[in-house]
Write a protein that holds these residues in place. Structure first.
Motif, short mmCIF file in Angstrom:
data_model
loop_
_atom_site.label_atom_id
_atom_site.label_comp_id
_atom_site.label_asym_id
_atom_site.label_seq_id
_atom_site.Cartn_x
_atom_site.Cartn_y
_atom_site.Cartn_z
N LEU A 37 0.83 -1.21 0.00
CA LEU A 37 0.00 0.00 0.00
C LEU A 37 0.87 1.26 0.00
O LEU A 37 0.52 2.25 -0.65
N GLU A 38 1.97 1.20 0.71
CA GLU A 38 2.91 2.33 0.68
C GLU A 38 3.32 2.62 -0.76
O GLU A 38 3.40 3.76 -1.18
N LEU A 39 3.61 1.51 -1.46
CA LEU A 39 4.06 1.64 -2.84
C LEU A 39 2.95 2.24 -3.69
O LEU A 39 3.19 3.18 -4.46
N LEU A 40 1.74 1.73 -3.51
CA LEU A 40 0.63 2.24 -4.30
C LEU A 40 0.41 3.72 -4.01
O LEU A 40 0.08 4.50 -4.91
N PHE A 41 0.58 4.09 -2.77
CA PHE A 41 0.41 5.49 -2.40
C PHE A 41 1.31 6.38 -3.23
O PHE A 41 0.94 7.46 -3.67
N ARG A 42 2.51 5.88 -3.49
CA ARG A 42 3.47 6.69 -4.25
C ARG A 42 3.10 6.82 -5.72
O ARG A 42 3.55 7.74 -6.38
N ILE A 43 2.37 5.84 -6.24
CA ILE A 43 2.07 5.92 -7.68
C ILE A 43 0.64 6.37 -7.94
O ILE A 43 0.13 6.26 -9.04
N THR A 44 0.00 6.87 -6.90
CA THR A 44 -1.39 7.29 -7.10
C THR A 44 -1.46 8.53 -7.99
O THR A 44 -0.63 9.43 -7.89
N ASN A 45 -2.42 8.52 -8.86
CA ASN A 45 -2.69 9.73 -9.65
C ASN A 45 -4.20 9.89 -9.76
O ASN A 45 -4.96 9.10 -9.20
N ALA A 46 -4.63 10.86 -10.49
CA ALA A 46 -6.06 11.17 -10.53
C ALA A 46 -6.87 10.02 -11.13
O ALA A 46 -8.06 9.90 -10.87
N GLN A 47 -6.22 9.17 -11.90
CA GLN A 47 -6.99 8.13 -12.57
C GLN A 47 -7.14 6.86 -11.76
O GLN A 47 -8.09 6.11 -11.94
N ASN A 48 -6.17 6.57 -10.89
CA ASN A 48 -6.29 5.33 -10.13
C ASN A 48 -6.63 5.57 -8.66
O ASN A 48 -6.64 4.66 -7.86
N VAL A 49 -6.91 6.81 -8.34
CA VAL A 49 -7.06 7.14 -6.92
C VAL A 49 -8.20 6.37 -6.27
O VAL A 49 -8.07 5.87 -5.15
N THR A 50 -9.32 6.19 -6.97
CA THR A 50 -10.47 5.54 -6.33
C THR A 50 -10.13 4.10 -5.96
O THR A 50 -10.43 3.66 -4.86
N VAL A 51 -9.47 3.39 -6.88
CA VAL A 51 -9.14 2.00 -6.60
C VAL A 51 -8.16 1.90 -5.45
O VAL A 51 -8.32 1.09 -4.54
N ILE A 52 -7.14 2.74 -5.49
CA ILE A 52 -6.10 2.64 -4.47
C ILE A 52 -6.65 3.02 -3.10
O ILE A 52 -6.41 2.34 -2.10
N VAL A 53 -7.42 4.07 -3.05
CA VAL A 53 -7.98 4.48 -1.76
C VAL A 53 -8.91 3.40 -1.23
O VAL A 53 -8.92 3.11 -0.03
N GLU A 54 -9.64 2.77 -2.12
CA GLU A 54 -10.52 1.70 -1.67
C GLU A 54 -9.71 0.57 -1.04
O GLU A 54 -10.05 0.04 0.02
N LYS A 55 -8.60 0.21 -1.70
CA LYS A 55 -7.73 -0.84 -1.17
C LYS A 55 -7.20 -0.45 0.21
O LYS A 55 -7.13 -1.26 1.12
N ALA A 76 -9.11 13.85 -5.64
CA ALA A 76 -10.53 13.50 -5.65
C ALA A 76 -11.18 13.78 -7.00
O ALA A 76 -11.06 14.87 -7.54
N PRO A 77 -11.86 12.75 -7.56
CA PRO A 77 -12.49 12.96 -8.86
C PRO A 77 -13.78 13.79 -8.76
O PRO A 77 -14.13 14.50 -9.70
N ASP A 78 -14.51 13.67 -7.68
CA ASP A 78 -15.72 14.50 -7.55
C ASP A 78 -16.06 14.74 -6.09
O ASP A 78 -15.49 14.13 -5.19
N ASN A 79 -17.01 15.61 -5.88
CA ASN A 79 -17.38 16.01 -4.52
C ASN A 79 -17.87 14.85 -3.68
O ASN A 79 -17.46 14.67 -2.55
N SER A 80 -18.76 14.06 -4.26
CA SER A 80 -19.38 13.03 -3.43
C SER A 80 -18.33 12.02 -2.99
O SER A 80 -18.32 11.57 -1.85
N TRP A 81 -17.45 11.68 -3.91
CA TRP A 81 -16.39 10.73 -3.54
C TRP A 81 -15.52 11.32 -2.43
O TRP A 81 -15.18 10.64 -1.47
#
Lengths: 165, 1123
Positions: B387-405, B434-439
């Motif tokens: 998860l540490e690793l994923l945190f480093r590669i997070t961007n606007a497109q994969n943020v929802t998946v990574i945060v969910e994990k 964050a992609p949108d307000n509700s998220w």
């Protein structure tokens, strides 16, 4: 820098404790309790590393004894693992085929050896020869220096045991 | 009990008969251990140990007990302590054993001491003489033991006693002694760096010691020193490289091999040092490319220790100035780790990847399948690392998946520290991508409910600030706020008893501020929900205060509900609540007052906080005139109460300054008693109060942690700031990208995993995934923090430097990531307080030539004016030489002209503006005056200066924002800076933003350092006052300093030199002694007592502030060294 080193048995009995930073007694007891529960709860086939607060715990089991130390964040876990191994090798060389009982009954010797290997939480001397030499030099003063069970070959049962873990 | 132990115990008699001597001595211990193993319950064990301890007690107090018996007793006592029982009555005997026993007894005695006594234990004082004697012994073993115990238990205030002897041991003929002495000094350095400052040259000798063991030990010190200031040790790079080469080449004795790897610990240490030295320094890095390459090549054997070296090597390669060839090799090495079936190596591989992806995110793509496997690994540690690793590669497109994990992991996790650590990261990602307000709101709800009250306070603070300050578009802000309100109303309608306090606080604040945005909801409903919370038992009183504040803000016209509430609370036991309820009642009845106190929709920027509380000045002076005691900051009060308990370490015969000896006081406790008797006639009320509080506090101040005790520090989780230099290697990156692109996914892979992979690794690198989406660059972050008020006035929201002083370093890097795409972004300028060797200067020059676009940003630093370090673009230097003339001081405001000031030095400049600064020493503050000169022929608009320094407080500022700056004119802005806690040097950074043409904002960064010396003011006291003050101060430090002997009167010359450098006040000089006084601005005083002691100046400092003497000593040393 290593913060502490603990040796405990499979039953969670503390066999040796070395603290490289000053901690109040209560804190120490809590750490020992945390470490034994955490490490003993580890399942087989997991790695030898754990996170605890802002420290990294590196542990390894040798026969019935767990060797467990705490490192700072920038330290190298694998290196610490080998430092533990070197300690076991030293104990083995000194006691000859070391087992948990050797450490229980001669724990002060185990401390003396550790003091030659580590100082202030950092590795002091890695040469097996010179450590054993300086320990023996101190022992020589003993009135009747008994011969260590030299008939045993130096390869250790403990070390062999661990290969199956 | 363990079967193994039991089984072996039956075989014991035989085992022990073979032993003689030592076995006999441990006879009793053996019995003890044996009987313990036979016990069945904890209760029986307790009884047995109790009996054992009372037997020990009897034996130790018997006069007939020999030293040899005592040794055996001590071993038993250690055993009892290890089992967790208290044997503190033996501590004093352990010291005795170390003192009086022969070598063997001494050894056990010292061991017992190091196990029993912590740094800071008062019995340790009794050990000093024994240790001193043993350090001077001719018996090597005794010296070794003394050095070991010194490194193990000696606290800061006892170091000076043994320091000279330990220092001498550095030139001892035996290598084992030298080695231990080096390590003991290393330990001293960690505890009290100032005290070993003068022996740095000797460390250098240890580094070139002919014994490899001594050399290896000295590396511990060097690693520490270089970590603190890499620039001052660049000249040693060659030596370190040579040593590493020799080690790799097998030049060390075979004895240093570990599993046929030559001196691995030494190698790792050297690699660490090299990576620190080569960081962001091309010329130094070039020196080490070859040896790193060899290191990577040599570490081929399949053994843990070689992997440990490889890991360190890979980190070094990615830390130093990049070289394509090496990077490629290192990347291949990481593959070996990650793909290894051994789980320990996999773990380290993940860590290496985590480190490396900060420089090259595409490396993660190569290992995506492994990463996904690790994400589902049964081992908690591996999962967390992934998860540490994923945190480093997070961007606007994969943020929802990574945060969910991450949230999934956190829900199943029950370790507090892991939760705190990871939840902060989730919050950071949510805010950034964050992609949108509700998220966003939903995720933050999860963060608050999972993190609960463990959360670091800055998470809710940042969140609320984001809501409050908003972005550029009011509409978007309101939408976000509205969504938050809706979401919280839903949450509050459900079960609320399990919600953490911090979440409740956030919700009540948001509802209080923004409930009015939601028009469809009845205000009464909101009030009802909040009031309902007040009735809950689980709600803490702090939260109640938050809720009440919210209720104060909500209603207009709902007076009946509010009055009911105020009524019910007016009988509350909590006085704060009662007061608030009262306020609430008044406000709800008086709408005019309400409008004035709580203006609706007032801009946030308009609120100014007068942190110095100057509006209370009148009140304070009145109170003082009426006889009130002056305010003392909490630490001072604490000190005063503690001082009675401080131990006097001085022998009574020490000759105090003349004025003091007249008092004939030898103990520090006496003056307090004296003042008690004299105070009886006068201010008895204050006296009794003081006495009362001191008895109260006694229990609380048990100093178990020691002066410089261990304080676990939160490791900054921030990645090192992206090196701009990484971009210099586009070729290799493209190559790597091309290698990845055509790689076909193996068809056998699980469909789910592939899907997960594509969602996780989307947006990484320039690979296919991004081009499919047709986006060439990451979308701008959704929530961009609004710039702080004075910045926003000039730069219309495009100013990039977050001035948020409370944010961590991670926040800073975050910001630089966030705004990385802005064209005007200035690279962070690196500052160094040390001389740049000509080499490094040319290196900077080279890099400039290479990249002309960066020219303007490339900076060289230079030392000017002693402490001030100036960073400025070197290319500009020729056109605009630092023509800082003294005439700038003529521009100083009239009220400041008479103050003593430093030289004017140039800070930075660009074609339009040039900045210089000058330090003015006011009694209660340091005034930093910044001259902003317009070098152009046109008017520059909207000039705003922004200064940041975490260690200092800005008491006031003036002239930092200007609407326009006329051509060829200079404006003056000044900051009054306060230093509450001393630091050796503080660095400050700042920016000036301005507009040369409308709509185009330029930023000019500058930085500098200030030293504690700038904040030292003379303390004018008489000799008598000095004497009284001296006795009342608790923290003291002693050290010998260099004596300037070039003039007639060495003492006077030295003191005058110090006075000039540090603005001290020389109170009196009598014979060979001198007393000097100073203070930290108008705060803590520090008294210095100097005595000529042969060729040295014995300096004794006392202050109520624990750290202040150390810093003053440091500056004294520097001042004398420079003289």
């Amino acid at each position: 820098m290593m913060h502490f080193l603990l040796l405990f048995s499979r039953q969670g009995k503390l066999r040796l404790q070395k603290w490289f930073l000053p901690l109040p007694e209560r804190e120490r007891k809590k750490i020992v309790k945390d470490m034994t529960t955490m490490v003993l709860a580890r399942k087989p086939r997991t790695c030898n590393f754990l996170h605890w607060k802002d420290l990294k715990i590196v542990y390894k089991r040798y026969a019935s004894l767990y060797f467990c130390c705490a490192l700072e964040n920038q330290d190298n876990e694998l290196m610490a693992l080998e430092t533990l191994h070197r300690y076991v090798e030293l104990l083995d060389k000194y006691f000859g085929n070391v087992c948990e009982l050797d450490i229980i009954f001669n724990f002060e010797k185990a401390y003396f050896i550790l003091d030659e290997l580590l100082m202030g939480g950092e590795i002091q001397e890695t040469s097996k020869l010179s450590i054993v030499k300086s320990i023996e030099a101190s022992d020589m003063l003993q009135e009747t220096e008994q011969k260590r069970r030299s008939e045993h070959p130096s390869s250790s049962e403990i070390i062999q045991n661990t290969t199956c873990f | 009990m363990s079967d193994v132990v039991e089984k072996t115990l039956t075989a014991l008699p035989g085992l022990f008969e073979s032993q003689t001597g030592a076995a006999k001595i441990t006879n009793r211990l053996r019995q003890l251990i044996k009987s313990i193993t036979e016990l069945t319950s904890k209760h029986e064990e307790e009884n047995l140990i109790k009996r054992e301890l009372s037997a020990i007690k009897e034996q130790v107090s018997s006069p007939n007990t020999t030293m040899k018996q005592m040794r055996e007793i001590m071993v038993r006592a250690m055993y009892c302590e290890m089992l967790g029982y208290d044997a503190s009555f033996t501590y004093i005997h352990a010291i005795k054993l170390a003192q009086q026993g022969g070598v063997l007894e001494k050894r056990v005695g010292y061991l017992a001491v190091s196990l029993f006594l912590n740094e800071g234990h008062e019995l340790l004082l009794l050990l000093v003489n024994t240790v001193l004697k043993d350090l001077q012994s001719t018996n090597l073993i005794e010296v070794c033991m003394a050095l070991t115990v010194v490194a193990q238990v000696f606290p800061k205030d006892m170091i000076p006693a043994v320091l000279p002897l330990v220092e001498d041991k550095l030139s001892h003929p035996k290598e084992i002694i030298r080695r231990k002495a080096v390590l003991a000094l290393y330990k001293f350095y960690l505890i009290a760096p100032n005290q070993v400052q003068h022996i740095h040259a000797k460390f250098c000798k240890a580094l070139s010691d002919k014994d490899p063991g001594v050399m290896a030990s000295s590396l511990h010190i060097y690693l520490q020193l270089i970590r603190e200031s890499p620039d001052s040790y660049k000249d040693l790079t060659g030596s370190f490289v040579t040593i590493l080469k020799q080690v790799l080449g097998g030049k060390l004795p075979v004895d240093f091999n570990y599993h046929s790897v030559p001196a691995p610990w030494l190698q790792i240490q050297l690699l660490r040092i090299l990576s620190l030295l080569g960081k962001e320094d091309q010329s130094t890095s070039e020196l080490m490319y070859e040896v790193l390459d060899e290191s990577l090549r040599r570490a081929e054997m399949n053994h843990n220790i070689t992997y440990a070296i490889l890991y360190e090597c890979v980190k070094a390669v990615y830390t130093i100035h990049p070289k394509a060839e090496l990077l490629e090799k290192a990347a291949r090495c990481i593959g070996n780790f990650v793909l290894s079936p051994k789980i320990n190596l996999k773990y380290l591989g993940l860590k290496a990847l985590t480190y490396v992806v900060q420089h090259d995110a595409k490396l993660a793509l190569q290992h995506q399948m492994t990463i996904i496997e690790c994400l589902d690994h049964s081992d908690f540690t591996i999962k967390r690392e992934t998860l540490e690793l994923l945190f480093r590669i997070t961007n606007a497109q994969n943020v929802t998946v990574i945060v969910e994990k991450m949230l999934d992991f956190l829900r199943s996790c029950n370790d507090e520290h892991t939760i705190i650590h990871l939840i902060g990261k989730v919050a950071e990602l949510a805010e950034k991508f964050a992609p949108d307000n509700s998220w966003f709101i939903q995720t933050m709800n999860d963060v608050f409910s999972i993190g609960g009250d463990l959360l670091q306070q800055d998470v809710p603070n940042n969140f609320l600030r984001l809501l409050a300050e908003g972005s550029e578009s009011k509409e978007e802000d309101d939408q976000l706020r509205l969504y938050a309100v809706e979401s919280y109303l839903t949450v509050l309608k459900g079960h609320t008893s399990h919600l953490p306090q911090c979440f409740l606080q956030v919700m009540s604040w948001v509802l209080g501020e923004y409930a009015h945005l939601q028009e469809s909801v009845d205000r009464r409903e909101v009030i009802r929900l909040l009031t309902q919370l007040l009735d809950q038992r689980s709600v803490s009183s702090e939260t109640r205060v938050w809720i009440l504040s919210a209720l104060t803000k909500i209603p207009e016209g709902q007076t009946d509900l509010i009055l009911d509430l105020a009524e019910s609370l007016s009988s509350s036991q909590d006085t704060v609540l009662r007061q608030q309820a009262q306020e609430l009642r008044h406000l709800s009845q008086d709408s005019q007052l309400r409008e004035w106190v709580l203006p609706r929709g007032a801009p946030w920027d308009g609120i100014e906080v007068d942190s110095s509380l100057s509006f209370l000045d009148g009140f304070v002076s009145e109170a003082l005139a009426a006889g009130a005691a002056p305010y003392k900051p909490p630490h001072q009060r604490q000190e005063e109460l503690c001082e009675d308990r401080a131990l006097n370490l001085e022998p009574y015969s020490f000759s105090l300054p003349v004025s003091l000896s007249s008092c004939s006081i030898t103990d520090r406790q006496s003056p307090t008693l004296l003042s008690v008797s004299s105070g009886l006639s006068g201010n008895s009320a204050e006296l009794s109060q003081k006495a009362g509080s001191s008895t109260l506090i006694l229990e609380g101040v048990k100093r178990v942690w020691g002066k410089d005790g261990y304080l676990p520090q939160k490791e900054a989780t921030a990645p090192p700031v992206d090196e701009p230099s990484a971009a210099v290697q586009p070729a290799s990156q493209q190559e790597a990208a091309e290698r990845i692109e055509p790689r076909p996914e193996p068809s056998t892979q699980n469909q789910d995993k592939q899907q997960l992979a594509s969602s996780l690794f989307v947006g990484l690198g320039v690979g296919s995934s991004v081009s499919l989406l047709g986006k060439s660059e990451a979308p701008p972050p959704r929530f961009r923090k609004k710039p702080r008020p004075h910045e926003s006035s000039s730069s219309s929201g495009t100013s990039k430097r977050s001035s948020d002083s409370s944010s961590h370093s991670s926040r800073n890097t975050t910001d630089s990531f966030l705004y990385g795409s802005f064209p005007e972004e200035e690279p962070a300028t690196s500052i160094s307080t040390f001389d740049h060797t000509p080499k490094s200067t040319t290196a900077n020059g080279l890099s400039q030539n290479k990249d002309t676009k960066e020219d303007r940003h490339a900076n060289t630093s230079q030392i000017l004016g002693g402490d001030m370090v100036i960073v400025r673009p070197s290319t500009i230097q020729d056109k605009h030489p630092p023509s800082v003339s003294s005439d700038l001081t003529a521009l100083l405001p009239a009220d400041l002209k008479d103050l003593p000031h430093s030289d004017v030095i140039s800070l930075t400049s660009d074609p339009s503006l040039s900045l210089s600064s000058c330090r003015l020493f006011r009694d209660e503050a340091l005034l930093l005056v910044i001259f902003i000169s317009n070098c152009t022929e046109t008017v520059i608009k909207d000039v705003a200066v922004q200064l940041t320094c975490e260690e200092l407080k800005t008491a006031s500022l003036r002239g930092n924002v200007m609407d326009c700056l006329e051509a060829r004119s200079t404006s003056v802005c000044h900051y009054a800076l306060l230093m509450d806690d001393p630091h050796t040097n503080v660095s400050l950074t700042g920016t000036v933003s301005y507009q040369t043409q409308p709509g185009h904002t330029n930023t000019l960064p500058f930085s500098g350092t200030l030293s504690t010396a700038d904040f030292i003011r003379p303390l004018v006291v008489t000799t008598e006052e000095y004497g009284k003050l001296w006795l009342s101060l608790s923290h003291d430090v002693k050290q010998n300093l260099k004596l300037l002997t070039d003039a007639g009167d060495p003492l006077r010359t030295t003191l005058n030199a110090l006075k000039d450098a540090l603005q001290l006040h020389v109170v009196d000089i009598i014979g060979s002694e001198g007393i000097v006084a100073c203070r930290l601005l108008s705060g803590a005083p520090c008294l210095l007592h100097c005595r000529v002691n042969g060729a040295a100046l014995a300096m004794w400092l006392r202050s109520p502030h624990p750290a202040l003497p150390d810093f003053i000593l440091y500056h004294c040393q520097r001042a004398l060294a420079h003289h």
